[in-house]
Design a protein around this motif. Sequence first.
Motif, PDB file in Angstrom:
ATOM      1  N   SER A  49       0.829  -1.207   0.000  1.00 45.68           N
ATOM      2  CA  SER A  49       0.000   0.000   0.000  1.00 45.68           C
ATOM      3  C   SER A  49       0.861   1.254   0.000  1.00 45.68           C
ATOM      4  O   SER A  49       0.539   2.235  -0.678  1.00 45.68           O
ATOM      5  CB  SER A  49      -0.937   0.012   1.207  1.00 45.68           C
ATOM      6  N   LEU A  50       1.952   1.235   0.741  1.00 46.14           N
ATOM      7  CA  LEU A  50       2.870   2.374   0.778  1.00 46.14           C
ATOM      8  C   LEU A  50       3.426   2.651  -0.614  1.00 46.14           C
ATOM      9  O   LEU A  50       3.477   3.806  -1.053  1.00 46.14           O
ATOM     10  CB  LEU A  50       4.007   2.109   1.765  1.00 46.14           C
ATOM     11  N   ILE A  51       3.807   1.604  -1.330  1.00 45.70           N
ATOM     12  CA  ILE A  51       4.352   1.775  -2.677  1.00 45.70           C
ATOM     13  C   ILE A  51       3.273   2.298  -3.636  1.00 45.70           C
ATOM     14  O   ILE A  51       3.546   3.169  -4.464  1.00 45.70           O
ATOM     15  CB  ILE A  51       4.979   0.461  -3.175  1.00 45.70           C
ATOM     16  N   LYS A  52       2.050   1.817  -3.504  1.00 46.28           N
ATOM     17  CA  LYS A  52       0.952   2.317  -4.341  1.00 46.28           C
ATOM     18  C   LYS A  52       0.741   3.810  -4.105  1.00 46.28           C
ATOM     19  O   LYS A  52       0.555   4.586  -5.050  1.00 46.28           O
ATOM     20  CB  LYS A  52      -0.350   1.571  -4.044  1.00 46.28           C
ATOM     21  N   ILE A  53       0.760   4.219  -2.845  1.00 39.65           N
ATOM     22  CA  ILE A  53       0.572   5.635  -2.510  1.00 39.65           C
ATOM     23  C   ILE A  53       1.733   6.464  -3.042  1.00 39.65           C
ATOM     24  O   ILE A  53       1.527   7.525  -3.649  1.00 39.65           O
ATOM     25  CB  ILE A  53       0.396   5.813  -0.986  1.00 39.65           C
ATOM     26  N   ALA A  54       2.957   5.988  -2.846  1.00 37.69           N
ATOM     27  CA  ALA A  54       4.135   6.710  -3.344  1.00 37.69           C
ATOM     28  C   ALA A  54       4.072   6.871  -4.857  1.00 37.69           C
ATOM     29  O   ALA A  54       4.321   7.966  -5.387  1.00 37.69           O
ATOM     30  CB  ALA A  54       5.411   5.993  -2.927  1.00 37.69           C
ATOM     31  N   ASP A  55       3.730   5.812  -5.573  1.00 39.43           N
ATOM     32  CA  ASP A  55       3.622   5.881  -7.033  1.00 39.43           C
ATOM     33  C   ASP A  55       2.577   6.908  -7.457  1.00 39.43           C
ATOM     34  O   ASP A  55       2.801   7.709  -8.363  1.00 39.43           O
ATOM     35  CB  ASP A  55       3.271   4.510  -7.619  1.00 39.43           C
ATOM     36  N   ALA A  56       1.427   6.896  -6.794  1.00 46.37           N
ATOM     37  CA  ALA A  56       0.352   7.833  -7.133  1.00 46.37           C
ATOM     38  C   ALA A  56       0.757   9.273  -6.855  1.00 46.37           C
ATOM     39  O   ALA A  56       0.329  10.194  -7.558  1.00 46.37           O
ATOM     40  CB  ALA A  56      -0.917   7.483  -6.361  1.00 46.37           C
ATOM     41  N   LEU A  57       1.598   9.474  -5.834  1.00 48.70           N
ATOM     42  CA  LEU A  57       2.050  10.820  -5.470  1.00 48.70           C
ATOM     43  C   LEU A  57       3.349  11.206  -6.185  1.00 48.70           C
ATOM     44  O   LEU A  57       3.924  12.250  -5.908  1.00 48.70           O
ATOM     45  CB  LEU A  57       2.239  10.912  -3.956  1.00 48.70           C
ATOM     46  N   SER A  58       3.800  10.346  -7.090  1.00 47.69           N
ATOM     47  CA  SER A  58       5.023  10.584  -7.874  1.00 47.69           C
ATOM     48  C   SER A  58       6.228  10.852  -6.983  1.00 47.69           C
ATOM     49  O   SER A  58       6.976  11.814  -7.191  1.00 47.69           O
ATOM     50  CB  SER A  58       4.825  11.735  -8.869  1.00 47.69           C
TER      51      SER A  58
END
Length: 72
Positions: A49-58
Amino acid sequence: MTHLELGERILELRKANNFTRDQLASKTGLSSKFLYEIERGKKGLSVESLIKIADALSCSYREILVSELEEN
């Protein structure tokens, strides 16, 4: 970093990207309610989930986990 600090950092980055919680939920595939609970420090999150959020926030997951104060 506590759950609350992590949530506050995600909230800060979300707002810096001008995303609503619903927009971030759409980009990550996570529910808006879950993101709310993360941002309020009521829930922790998985690495996935952390990686998904980081990717979405560039940004990288490190930018979420390490605040400017911790870097100095």
